[in-house]
Motif scaffolding. Structure first.
Motif, PDB file in Angstrom:
ATOM      1  N   TYR A 166      46.836  38.253  42.228  1.00  0.00           N
ATOM      2  CA  TYR A 166      47.827  38.078  43.159  1.00  0.00           C
ATOM      3  C   TYR A 166      47.669  36.472  43.176  1.00  0.00           C
ATOM      4  O   TYR A 166      48.798  35.672  43.354  1.00  0.00           O
ATOM      5  N   SER A 167      46.767  35.798  42.864  1.00  0.00           N
ATOM      6  CA  SER A 167      46.124  34.004  42.700  1.00  0.00           C
ATOM      7  C   SER A 167      46.463  34.179  42.093  1.00  0.00           C
ATOM      8  O   SER A 167      46.799  32.394  41.547  1.00  0.00           O
ATOM      9  N   ARG A 168      47.718  34.314  40.646  1.00  0.00           N
ATOM     10  CA  ARG A 168      48.156  34.461  39.174  1.00  0.00           C
ATOM     11  C   ARG A 168      49.512  34.818  39.540  1.00  0.00           C
ATOM     12  O   ARG A 168      50.371  34.540  38.488  1.00  0.00           O
ATOM     13  N   GLY A 169      49.762  34.904  40.845  1.00  0.00           N
ATOM     14  CA  GLY A 169      51.079  35.636  41.037  1.00  0.00           C
ATOM     15  C   GLY A 169      51.971  37.572  40.511  1.00  0.00           C
ATOM     16  O   GLY A 169      52.394  37.395  40.537  1.00  0.00           O
ATOM     17  N   TRP A 170      50.648  38.180  39.976  1.00  0.00           N
ATOM     18  CA  TRP A 170      51.371  38.737  40.053  1.00  0.00           C
ATOM     19  C   TRP A 170      50.678  39.895  40.989  1.00  0.00           C
ATOM     20  O   TRP A 170      50.208  39.657  41.990  1.00  0.00           O
ATOM     21  N   ARG A 171      51.680  41.505  41.429  1.00  0.00           N
ATOM     22  CA  ARG A 171      51.196  42.194  42.206  1.00  0.00           C
ATOM     23  C   ARG A 171      50.112  42.875  41.242  1.00  0.00           C
ATOM     24  O   ARG A 171      50.705  42.854  40.315  1.00  0.00           O
ATOM     25  N   ASP A 172      49.238  43.731  42.334  1.00  0.00           N
ATOM     26  CA  ASP A 172      48.132  44.917  41.444  1.00  0.00           C
ATOM     27  C   ASP A 172      48.490  46.167  41.008  1.00  0.00           C
ATOM     28  O   ASP A 172      49.520  46.046  41.536  1.00  0.00           O
ATOM     29  N   GLY A 173      47.553  46.349  41.025  1.00  0.00           N
ATOM     30  CA  GLY A 173      48.434  47.953  40.427  1.00  0.00           C
ATOM     31  C   GLY A 173      48.844  47.570  38.500  1.00  0.00           C
ATOM     32  O   GLY A 173      50.014  49.076  38.981  1.00  0.00           O
ATOM     33  N   GLN A 174      47.807  47.688  38.226  1.00  0.00           N
ATOM     34  CA  GLN A 174      48.724  47.777  37.397  1.00  0.00           C
ATOM     35  C   GLN A 174      49.642  46.588  36.249  1.00  0.00           C
ATOM     36  O   GLN A 174      49.954  46.720  35.257  1.00  0.00           O
ATOM     37  N   GLN A 175      49.725  45.795  37.188  1.00  0.00           N
ATOM     38  CA  GLN A 175      50.543  44.912  36.752  1.00  0.00           C
ATOM     39  C   GLN A 175      50.290  43.879  35.604  1.00  0.00           C
ATOM     40  O   GLN A 175      51.435  43.279  34.937  1.00  0.00           O
ATOM     41  N   MET A 176      49.034  43.734  35.649  1.00  0.00           N
ATOM     42  CA  MET A 176      47.849  42.440  34.935  1.00  0.00           C
ATOM     43  C   MET A 176      47.990  43.319  33.355  1.00  0.00           C
ATOM     44  O   MET A 176      47.480  44.245  33.895  1.00  0.00           O
ATOM     45  N   GLU A 177      48.146  42.745  32.145  1.00  0.00           N
ATOM     46  CA  GLU A 177      47.815  43.253  31.212  1.00  0.00           C
ATOM     47  C   GLU A 177      46.014  43.386  31.482  1.00  0.00           C
ATOM     48  O   GLU A 177      45.580  42.353  31.421  1.00  0.00           O
ATOM     49  N   ARG A 178      45.746  44.351  30.813  1.00  0.00           N
ATOM     50  CA  ARG A 178      43.898  44.695  30.296  1.00  0.00           C
ATOM     51  C   ARG A 178      43.609  43.662  30.085  1.00  0.00           C
ATOM     52  O   ARG A 178      42.969  42.694  30.375  1.00  0.00           O
ATOM     53  N   ALA A 179      44.455  42.769  28.917  1.00  0.00           N
ATOM     54  CA  ALA A 179      43.159  41.721  28.317  1.00  0.00           C
ATOM     55  C   ALA A 179      44.087  40.714  29.187  1.00  0.00           C
ATOM     56  O   ALA A 179      42.424  39.869  28.466  1.00  0.00           O
ATOM     57  N   ALA A 180      44.490  40.272  29.928  1.00  0.00           N
ATOM     58  CA  ALA A 180      44.450  39.083  30.634  1.00  0.00           C
ATOM     59  C   ALA A 180      42.731  38.988  31.869  1.00  0.00           C
ATOM     60  O   ALA A 180      43.346  38.483  32.086  1.00  0.00           O
ATOM     61  N   MET A 181      43.464  40.362  32.208  1.00  0.00           N
ATOM     62  CA  MET A 181      42.648  40.419  32.981  1.00  0.00           C
ATOM     63  C   MET A 181      41.122  40.104  32.822  1.00  0.00           C
ATOM     64  O   MET A 181      39.772  40.285  33.083  1.00  0.00           O
ATOM     65  N   VAL A 182      40.701  40.622  31.015  1.00  0.00           N
ATOM     66  CA  VAL A 182      39.474  40.703  30.624  1.00  0.00           C
ATOM     67  C   VAL A 182      38.932  39.214  30.935  1.00  0.00           C
ATOM     68  O   VAL A 182      38.083  38.858  31.002  1.00  0.00           O
ATOM     69  N   ARG A 183      40.391  38.447  30.101  1.00  0.00           N
ATOM     70  CA  ARG A 183      40.158  37.227  30.329  1.00  0.00           C
ATOM     71  C   ARG A 183      39.588  36.524  31.391  1.00  0.00           C
ATOM     72  O   ARG A 183      39.225  35.741  31.342  1.00  0.00           O
ATOM     73  N   GLU A 184      40.370  36.820  32.472  1.00  0.00           N
ATOM     74  CA  GLU A 184      40.239  36.341  33.539  1.00  0.00           C
ATOM     75  C   GLU A 184      39.111  36.415  33.999  1.00  0.00           C
ATOM     76  O   GLU A 184      37.927  35.417  34.775  1.00  0.00           O
ATOM     77  N   ILE A 185      38.646  37.478  33.738  1.00  0.00           N
ATOM     78  CA  ILE A 185      37.156  38.526  34.386  1.00  0.00           C
ATOM     79  C   ILE A 185      34.883  37.420  33.745  1.00  0.00           C
ATOM     80  O   ILE A 185      34.655  37.100  34.536  1.00  0.00           O
ATOM     81  N   ALA A 186      35.925  37.032  32.465  1.00  0.00           N
ATOM     82  CA  ALA A 186      35.002  36.214  31.585  1.00  0.00           C
ATOM     83  C   ALA A 186      35.111  34.772  31.981  1.00  0.00           C
ATOM     84  O   ALA A 186      33.754  34.596  31.687  1.00  0.00           O
ATOM     85  N   VAL A 187      35.929  33.916  32.783  1.00  0.00           N
ATOM     86  CA  VAL A 187      36.367  32.938  32.838  1.00  0.00           C
ATOM     87  C   VAL A 187      35.430  33.040  34.185  1.00  0.00           C
ATOM     88  O   VAL A 187      34.583  32.093  34.212  1.00  0.00           O
ATOM     89  N   ILE A 188      35.568  34.312  35.000  1.00  0.00           N
ATOM     90  CA  ILE A 188      34.556  34.653  36.362  1.00  0.00           C
ATOM     91  C   ILE A 188      33.178  34.011  35.867  1.00  0.00           C
ATOM     92  O   ILE A 188      32.472  33.320  36.484  1.00  0.00           O
ATOM     93  N   ALA A 189      32.829  35.154  35.101  1.00  0.00           N
ATOM     94  CA  ALA A 189      31.126  35.322  34.479  1.00  0.00           C
ATOM     95  C   ALA A 189      30.878  34.104  34.078  1.00  0.00           C
ATOM     96  O   ALA A 189      29.849  34.290  34.363  1.00  0.00           O
ATOM     97  N   ASN A 190      31.445  33.725  33.283  1.00  0.00           N
ATOM     98  CA  ASN A 190      30.809  32.169  32.570  1.00  0.00           C
ATOM     99  C   ASN A 190      31.080  30.935  33.486  1.00  0.00           C
ATOM    100  O   ASN A 190      30.081  29.798  32.624  1.00  0.00           O
ATOM    101  N   ALA A 191      31.131  31.353  34.800  1.00  0.00           N
ATOM    102  CA  ALA A 191      31.224  30.014  35.867  1.00  0.00           C
ATOM    103  C   ALA A 191      30.163  29.704  36.533  1.00  0.00           C
ATOM    104  O   ALA A 191      29.401  29.213  36.968  1.00  0.00           O
ATOM    105  N   VAL A 192      28.882  31.388  36.003  1.00  0.00           N
ATOM    106  CA  VAL A 192      28.089  31.582  37.151  1.00  0.00           C
ATOM    107  C   VAL A 192      26.434  31.981  36.244  1.00  0.00           C
ATOM    108  O   VAL A 192      27.142  32.761  35.451  1.00  0.00           O
TER     109      VAL A 192
END
Length: 80
Positions: free
Chosen positions: A53-79
């Motif tokens: 949602y924060s990236r303008g997508w709907r939930d439910g497999q609308q975001m590609e897996r690779a994009a989601m993994v990149r976003e999670i990596a950014v989050i993990a690397n911030a803390v």
């Protein structure tokens, strides 16, 4: 992060969970993760819906897996 660090964090998470009452706030971006860390949470989860949602997508497999993994990596690397 090396394997020893990963193992140490995994063991710490396991111990927190075994103690009971583990509350994981769900970060949707790096800034929210940093706020949760500063607030004293010992562990932070993520939310697929919040990330999407924060990236303008709907939930439910609308975001590609690779994009989601990149976003999670950014989050993990911030803390820690």
């Amino acid at each position: 992060m090396n394997k020893a660090d990963q193992k140490s964090l995994a063991l710490r998470f396991r111990d927190l969970n075994r103690k009971g009452g583990l509350l994981l706030p769900n970060a949707w971006d790096a800034a929210s993760a940093c706020v949760f860390e500063k607030a004293g949470f010992p562990a932070i989860g993520t939310t697929s819906a919040g990330i999407a949602y924060s990236r303008g997508w709907r939930d439910g497999q609308q975001m590609e897996r690779a994009a989601m993994v990149r976003e999670i990596a950014v989050i993990a690397n911030a803390v820690r």
